[in-house]
Write an enzyme that holds these catalytic residues in place. Structure first.
Site, PDB file in Angstrom:
ATOM      1  CE1 TYR A 126      49.786  44.085  35.477  1.00 43.60           C
ATOM      2  CE2 TYR A 126      51.230  45.199  33.935  1.00 43.60           C
ATOM      3  CZ  TYR A 126      50.028  45.130  34.621  1.00 43.60           C
ATOM      4  OH  TYR A 126      49.098  46.115  34.442  1.00 43.60           O
ATOM      5  CG  ASP A 206      35.387  42.078  45.462  1.00 47.64           C
ATOM      6  OD1 ASP A 206      36.280  42.088  46.330  1.00 47.64           O
ATOM      7  OD2 ASP A 206      34.552  41.168  45.379  1.00 47.64           O
ATOM      8  CG  ASP A 234      44.248  53.771  34.997  1.00 47.93           C
ATOM      9  OD1 ASP A 234      45.405  53.898  35.442  1.00 47.93           O
ATOM     10  OD2 ASP A 234      43.993  53.713  33.778  1.00 47.93           O
TER      11      ASP A 234
END
Ligand code: NAI
Length: 335
Positions: A126, A206, A234
């Site tokens: 970011y 993962d 999310d």
């Protein structure tokens, strides 16, 4: 005593859910001096500032914000004001409690989910440091520093200790990004060593994604760099009913800005159907921050009562109610 708070309605469904949360907070009886600061696509394009001055000035005065989502154009246009705000105010910790709500029908409804995500909020991919080296070749810099990594790890472990939590799981990809995620992990281990009574584990991102779906109840606190934190939040929201029900807090040394995990949801904006739960639960976190613990508890219980009753739930969680009906029900449940 009255608390000054900057209310940023944002755009998309932001103004709808922010208004609902404001009404619910006011109904608790806590005195808030709301200072509204507009921050949305129109203001950004009109002022030409990605982070308009009036928003920062207001937050510098109040130190506390309740913020709706703000749209970020995809693949071009102005840079994210959400990211800019977090960086500008050094809101280094993004804290996202993910808890099962009674009455919400999900694939995981038989599992008691209660985890808190600690996402580093100022760096990683970011950083916005992207560069077109030559035509059709782009580099995007992932920045990980010891300062930011130690700071978020400390924050997570301190929270674990004060909240009586048992376990912190650091999530990484240090098998591939040996230097960047390796540094994040070394910092997490260094801090973990100072909290021997709190269990510390590590998972590659993962595998963590799979574990979250297979056995979500194993997680207590999750500690992640910025990008993994964004994605995993999310995923975790999906376990408990979706983005409409997960709140968040952006915490810094001097400011705190509370906002839902979800975005501006352009697909349902203006239709009066958005679920304001995530914004209301973000307000609960804000009330705790303001030391209004009794009001925070009452608002949280009122929301849970409405869910347990199952009559006023919004569409995203299997009901038929609109934003207003849900809000009225929460206010009625506050008594
Ligand atoms: P989104 O969270 O806005 O929407 C994803 C899906 O979840 C949509 O189907 C939406 O209808 C649903 N949803 C989200 N919140 C809901 C709610 N409260 N009630 C009912 N349904 C809800 O994510 P998306 O589509 O990726 O992003 C849209 C815009 O929001 C983008 O411009 C993005 O940059 C921005 N965004 C802003 C954030 C912020 O201001 N903190 C955070 C995330 C995204």
């Amino acid at each position: 005593m009255s608390h000054p708070v900057t209310l940023i309605p944002g755009d998309g469904i932001g103004p709808e859910v922010a208004a609902a949360a404001r009404r619910a907070v006011d109904a608790t009886g806590v005195k808030i001096e709301w200072e509204t600061a507009e921050l949305n696509a129109d203001v950004i394009l009109k002022t030409g500032e990605s982070l308009p001055k009036h928003v920062i000035e207001s937050l510098d005065r109040t130190r506390v914000g309740l913020k709706g989502p703000v749209t970020t154009p995809i693949g071009g246009g102005y840079t994210s004001v959400n990211v800019a705000l977090r960086k500008r105010l050094d809101l280094f910790a993004n804290v996202r409690p993910v808890r099962s709500l009674p009455g919400v029908v999900t694939r995981f409804q038989d599992v008691e989910i209660d985890m808190v995500i600690f996402r580093e909020n100022t760096e990683d991919l970011y950083s916005g440091l992207e560069h077109e080296v030559v035509r059709d070749v782009v580099t995007s810099l992932k920045v990980i520093t010891r300062t930011a990594s130690i700071r978020i790890a400390e924050y997570a472990f301190r929270f674990a200790e004060s909240a009586g939590r048992k376990k912190v799981t650091a999530i990484h990809k240090a098998n591939i990004m040996k230097l960047a995620d390796g540094l994040f992990l070394r910092c997490a281990r260094e801090v973990a060593a100072r909290y021997p009574h709190i269990e510390y584990t590590e998972l590659i991102v993962d595998n963590a994604a799979m574990q979250l779906v297979i056995r979500p109840e194993q997680f207590d606190l999750l500690l992640l760099p910025n990008l993994y934190g964004d994605i995993v939040s999310d995923l975790a929201a999906g376990l408990v009913g979706g983005l409409g029900v997960v709140p968040g807090a952006n915490m810094g040394e001097h400011h705190a800005v509370f906002e839902a995990v979800h975005g501006s949801a352009p697909d349902i904006a203006g239709k009066g159907v958005a679920n304001p739960t995530a914004m209301m639960l973000s307000s609960v976190l804000m009330l705790i921050h303001l030391n209004e613990h009794a009001a925070a508890k009452r608002l949280q219980s009122a929301i849970e009562k409405v869910y347990a009753g199952r009559r006023h739930m919004t569409r995203d969680v299997g009901g038929t109610a609109g934003t207003n009906e849900f809000t009225e029900a929460v206010i009625a449940a506050l008594g």
